[in-house]
Design a protein around this motif. Sequence first.
Motif, PDB file in Angstrom:
ATOM      1  N   TRP A   1       0.954  -1.238   0.055  1.00  0.00           N
ATOM      2  CA  TRP A   1       0.082  -0.075   0.005  1.00  0.00           C
ATOM      3  C   TRP A   1       1.039   1.260   0.106  1.00  0.00           C
ATOM      4  O   TRP A   1       0.486   2.270   0.687  1.00  0.00           O
ATOM      5  CB  TRP A   1      -1.043  -0.015   1.127  1.00  0.00           C
ATOM      6  CG  TRP A   1      -1.963  -1.067   1.229  1.00  0.00           C
ATOM      7  CD1 TRP A   1      -1.950  -1.888   0.347  1.00  0.00           C
ATOM      8  CD2 TRP A   1      -3.048  -1.247   2.018  1.00  0.00           C
ATOM      9  NE1 TRP A   1      -3.039  -3.126   0.676  1.00  0.00           N
ATOM     10  CE2 TRP A   1      -3.883  -2.352   1.767  1.00  0.00           C
ATOM     11  CE3 TRP A   1      -3.523  -0.380   2.916  1.00  0.00           C
ATOM     12  CZ2 TRP A   1      -4.977  -2.721   2.456  1.00  0.00           C
ATOM     13  CZ3 TRP A   1      -4.829  -0.964   3.671  1.00  0.00           C
ATOM     14  CH2 TRP A   1      -5.561  -1.953   3.316  1.00  0.00           C
ATOM     15  N   ASN A   2       1.996   1.219  -0.659  1.00  0.00           N
ATOM     16  CA  ASN A   2       2.942   2.236  -0.429  1.00  0.00           C
ATOM     17  C   ASN A   2       2.985   3.025  -1.918  1.00  0.00           C
ATOM     18  O   ASN A   2       3.882   3.829  -2.281  1.00  0.00           O
ATOM     19  CB  ASN A   2       4.373   1.956  -0.377  1.00  0.00           C
ATOM     20  CG  ASN A   2       4.257   1.389   1.340  1.00  0.00           C
ATOM     21  OD1 ASN A   2       3.355   1.750   2.044  1.00  0.00           O
ATOM     22  ND2 ASN A   2       5.333   0.972   1.666  1.00  0.00           N
ATOM     23  N   GLN A   3       2.144   2.800  -2.893  1.00  0.00           N
ATOM     24  CA  GLN A   3       2.271   3.345  -4.332  1.00  0.00           C
ATOM     25  C   GLN A   3       1.205   4.542  -4.439  1.00  0.00           C
ATOM     26  O   GLN A   3       0.335   4.535  -3.956  1.00  0.00           O
ATOM     27  CB  GLN A   3       1.784   2.343  -5.310  1.00  0.00           C
ATOM     28  CG  GLN A   3       2.644   0.901  -5.262  1.00  0.00           C
ATOM     29  CD  GLN A   3       4.201   1.357  -5.316  1.00  0.00           C
ATOM     30  OE1 GLN A   3       4.702   2.055  -6.271  1.00  0.00           O
ATOM     31  NE2 GLN A   3       5.055   0.647  -4.577  1.00  0.00           N
ATOM     32  N   GLN A   4       1.880   5.574  -4.984  1.00  0.00           N
ATOM     33  CA  GLN A   4       0.923   6.679  -5.372  1.00  0.00           C
ATOM     34  C   GLN A   4      -0.148   6.506  -6.192  1.00  0.00           C
ATOM     35  O   GLN A   4      -1.219   7.110  -5.782  1.00  0.00           O
ATOM     36  CB  GLN A   4       1.766   7.967  -6.016  1.00  0.00           C
ATOM     37  CG  GLN A   4       2.835   8.639  -5.151  1.00  0.00           C
ATOM     38  CD  GLN A   4       3.435   9.586  -5.637  1.00  0.00           C
ATOM     39  OE1 GLN A   4       3.410   9.932  -7.071  1.00  0.00           O
ATOM     40  NE2 GLN A   4       4.516  10.425  -5.279  1.00  0.00           N
ATOM     41  N   ARG A   5      -0.046   5.459  -7.141  1.00  0.00           N
ATOM     42  CA  ARG A   5      -1.516   5.482  -7.772  1.00  0.00           C
ATOM     43  C   ARG A   5      -2.401   4.693  -7.299  1.00  0.00           C
ATOM     44  O   ARG A   5      -3.594   5.373  -7.151  1.00  0.00           O
ATOM     45  CB  ARG A   5      -0.977   4.413  -9.008  1.00  0.00           C
ATOM     46  CG  ARG A   5      -2.234   4.000  -9.855  1.00  0.00           C
ATOM     47  CD  ARG A   5      -1.562   3.186 -11.014  1.00  0.00           C
ATOM     48  NE  ARG A   5      -2.593   2.814 -12.081  1.00  0.00           N
ATOM     49  CZ  ARG A   5      -3.432   1.815 -11.842  1.00  0.00           C
ATOM     50  NH1 ARG A   5      -3.404   1.074 -10.694  1.00  0.00           N
ATOM     51  NH2 ARG A   5      -4.527   1.486 -12.821  1.00  0.00           N
ATOM     52  N   GLU A   6      -2.051   3.621  -5.940  1.00  0.00           N
ATOM     53  CA  GLU A   6      -3.071   3.189  -5.468  1.00  0.00           C
ATOM     54  C   GLU A   6      -3.597   4.250  -4.314  1.00  0.00           C
ATOM     55  O   GLU A   6      -4.898   4.279  -3.942  1.00  0.00           O
ATOM     56  CB  GLU A   6      -2.392   2.072  -4.231  1.00  0.00           C
ATOM     57  CG  GLU A   6      -1.830   0.985  -5.045  1.00  0.00           C
ATOM     58  CD  GLU A   6      -0.781   0.013  -4.230  1.00  0.00           C
ATOM     59  OE1 GLU A   6      -0.996  -1.114  -4.626  1.00  0.00           O
ATOM     60  OE2 GLU A   6      -0.519   0.490  -3.168  1.00  0.00           O
ATOM     61  N   GLU A   7      -2.994   5.095  -3.850  1.00  0.00           N
ATOM     62  CA  GLU A   7      -3.305   6.064  -3.231  1.00  0.00           C
ATOM     63  C   GLU A   7      -4.339   7.072  -3.574  1.00  0.00           C
ATOM     64  O   GLU A   7      -5.457   7.558  -3.270  1.00  0.00           O
ATOM     65  CB  GLU A   7      -2.274   7.098  -2.586  1.00  0.00           C
ATOM     66  CG  GLU A   7      -2.606   8.144  -1.419  1.00  0.00           C
ATOM     67  CD  GLU A   7      -1.308   8.762  -0.720  1.00  0.00           C
ATOM     68  OE1 GLU A   7      -1.581   9.358   0.292  1.00  0.00           O
ATOM     69  OE2 GLU A   7      -0.105   8.310  -1.137  1.00  0.00           O
ATOM     70  N   ALA A   8      -4.291   7.217  -4.862  1.00  0.00           N
ATOM     71  CA  ALA A   8      -5.083   8.192  -5.810  1.00  0.00           C
ATOM     72  C   ALA A   8      -6.561   7.483  -5.942  1.00  0.00           C
ATOM     73  O   ALA A   8      -7.459   8.246  -5.894  1.00  0.00           O
ATOM     74  CB  ALA A   8      -4.406   8.479  -7.089  1.00  0.00           C
ATOM     75  N   LEU A   9      -6.354   6.065  -6.173  1.00  0.00           N
ATOM     76  CA  LEU A   9      -7.498   5.342  -6.354  1.00  0.00           C
ATOM     77  C   LEU A   9      -8.413   5.374  -5.272  1.00  0.00           C
ATOM     78  O   LEU A   9      -9.578   5.581  -5.127  1.00  0.00           O
ATOM     79  CB  LEU A   9      -7.253   3.967  -6.881  1.00  0.00           C
ATOM     80  CG  LEU A   9      -6.775   3.806  -8.362  1.00  0.00           C
ATOM     81  CD1 LEU A   9      -6.090   2.522  -8.373  1.00  0.00           C
ATOM     82  CD2 LEU A   9      -7.759   4.145  -9.309  1.00  0.00           C
ATOM     83  N   PHE A  10      -7.707   5.100  -4.232  1.00  0.00           N
ATOM     84  CA  PHE A  10      -8.308   5.234  -2.720  1.00  0.00           C
ATOM     85  C   PHE A  10      -8.879   6.332  -2.401  1.00  0.00           C
ATOM     86  O   PHE A  10     -10.259   6.487  -2.106  1.00  0.00           O
ATOM     87  CB  PHE A  10      -7.376   4.888  -1.519  1.00  0.00           C
ATOM     88  CG  PHE A  10      -7.821   5.051  -0.172  1.00  0.00           C
ATOM     89  CD1 PHE A  10      -8.384   4.030   0.365  1.00  0.00           C
ATOM     90  CD2 PHE A  10      -7.688   6.162   0.630  1.00  0.00           C
ATOM     91  CE1 PHE A  10      -8.976   4.170   1.640  1.00  0.00           C
ATOM     92  CE2 PHE A  10      -8.226   6.549   1.698  1.00  0.00           C
ATOM     93  CZ  PHE A  10      -9.184   5.431   2.479  1.00  0.00           C
ATOM     94  N   GLN A  11      -8.348   7.604  -2.712  1.00  0.00           N
ATOM     95  CA  GLN A  11      -8.863   8.847  -2.385  1.00  0.00           C
ATOM     96  C   GLN A  11     -10.222   9.337  -3.602  1.00  0.00           C
ATOM     97  O   GLN A  11     -11.024   9.711  -3.076  1.00  0.00           O
ATOM     98  CB  GLN A  11      -7.915  10.023  -2.878  1.00  0.00           C
ATOM     99  CG  GLN A  11      -6.632  10.051  -1.822  1.00  0.00           C
ATOM    100  CD  GLN A  11      -7.048  10.250  -0.261  1.00  0.00           C
ATOM    101  OE1 GLN A  11      -8.311  10.966   0.024  1.00  0.00           O
ATOM    102  NE2 GLN A  11      -6.364  10.090   0.399  1.00  0.00           N
ATOM    103  N   GLU A  12     -10.104   8.661  -4.753  1.00  0.00           N
ATOM    104  CA  GLU A  12     -11.202   8.567  -5.581  1.00  0.00           C
ATOM    105  C   GLU A  12     -12.500   8.110  -4.823  1.00  0.00           C
ATOM    106  O   GLU A  12     -13.410   8.890  -5.063  1.00  0.00           O
ATOM    107  CB  GLU A  12     -11.228   8.089  -6.805  1.00  0.00           C
ATOM    108  CG  GLU A  12     -12.267   8.004  -7.868  1.00  0.00           C
ATOM    109  CD  GLU A  12     -11.860   7.168  -8.841  1.00  0.00           C
ATOM    110  OE1 GLU A  12     -12.905   6.620  -9.600  1.00  0.00           O
ATOM    111  OE2 GLU A  12     -10.754   7.038  -9.288  1.00  0.00           O
ATOM    112  N   GLY A  13     -12.407   6.977  -4.201  1.00  0.00           N
ATOM    113  CA  GLY A  13     -13.528   6.262  -3.543  1.00  0.00           C
ATOM    114  C   GLY A  13     -13.796   7.245  -2.123  1.00  0.00           C
ATOM    115  O   GLY A  13     -14.863   7.243  -1.679  1.00  0.00           O
ATOM    116  N   TYR A  14     -12.687   7.517  -1.459  1.00  0.00           N
ATOM    117  CA  TYR A  14     -12.851   8.310  -0.200  1.00  0.00           C
ATOM    118  C   TYR A  14     -13.669   9.560  -0.156  1.00  0.00           C
ATOM    119  O   TYR A  14     -14.501   9.901   0.692  1.00  0.00           O
ATOM    120  CB  TYR A  14     -11.620   8.358   0.669  1.00  0.00           C
ATOM    121  CG  TYR A  14     -11.577   8.790   1.983  1.00  0.00           C
ATOM    122  CD1 TYR A  14     -11.955   8.037   3.236  1.00  0.00           C
ATOM    123  CD2 TYR A  14     -11.388  10.227   2.140  1.00  0.00           C
ATOM    124  CE1 TYR A  14     -12.103   8.407   4.450  1.00  0.00           C
ATOM    125  CE2 TYR A  14     -11.222  10.559   3.730  1.00  0.00           C
ATOM    126  CZ  TYR A  14     -11.710   9.552   4.669  1.00  0.00           C
ATOM    127  OH  TYR A  14     -11.848  10.039   5.945  1.00  0.00           O
TER     128      TYR A  14
END
Length: 343
Positions: A261-274
């Motif tokens: 869970w340390n990738q910027q792309r994953e963080e961006a997808l999470f924030q899209e849902g959050y």
Amino acid sequence: MLTPPDLPQEAITQLLASAYGLHDIRAEFLPLGAEANSAVFRIDASDGAAYFLKLHRNGLDQSVVAVPAFLHHEKGIEAVMAPLPATGRELSVRGDGFDWVLYPYFDGRNGFERPLSDGQWVKLGAALGSIHRTELPESLSAALPRERYDHHWREGVRRYQRRFINDVKGDDIARRFLAFWEEHAEEIDNIVYRSEQLASILLERRPELVPCHADLHAGNVLVGDIDGESDRLAIVGWNAFILAPKERDLMFIGGGVGHAWNQQREEALFQEGYGAKKEDIDAVALAYYRHERIVKSLLESCDRMFDGTASAEDREVGLRQMQTQFLPDDVVAIAHRSYDAIT
């Protein structure tokens, strides 16, 4: 618990029959989790269904089962794994020295074993956003702990630091543990100091408190494709539920354990849902929680290492878990970066 508890198969059979109406069961112990006082089993029963049984040895705070049940059933947050009620509608039952909690069995992998898909990242963000926006009824919120930025874990680590100065003796596992601790003593002291420093800042700010899972690492998110439903996920491990700033959970996104869970792309997808912008996240709170989690983990490692009742296997796991945190780009390095970002 990585070794089975002293519990006969017959005791499991009898309790599940009387409390849950399950018969002709087969119980398989699963060596999962870092909790020394809990044990888990897969249960296959004559009704053709599979279940996940968790046993808690030292008493169970009822919020551990009541809050997930409320979030799942009352608020419709499907990703929250809720316990199944017993025949008397209780969410847990007591027997043979344990509190027993039964769940549906999720036939999938955790986030360490299987990367989340794009859709699962969005779903995880949406689920956590819904949890953080939930207003719990007074009957539930009154029983929940509230974030106090307590010094308990920091003082615990300091007690061990003073003890180690006095040349603690032990077996080979303890000697390797102490050698690693000595090698990283200065860095550990720095982590404890920064955690205290950041806590004092947040005590002055008093951020908004929201319902937080508080242990949302990759091991507590299960993913899989079940019954034709793609991108299914379940959030488990609700033992640490607390009312705290949202960063208590968000620290795991972009700051996960073991390079997960340390990738910027994953963080961006999470924030899209959050649904929150990055600038809405308190960087000081994020840095605090990333430091404080390490402090808590260090104290738990020490407690396990010098627990005379812990098995050698459990103690070896504790040693490896502590060592892993100090690997390049793991949680210690991420905590340092989070601190540097605010100074």
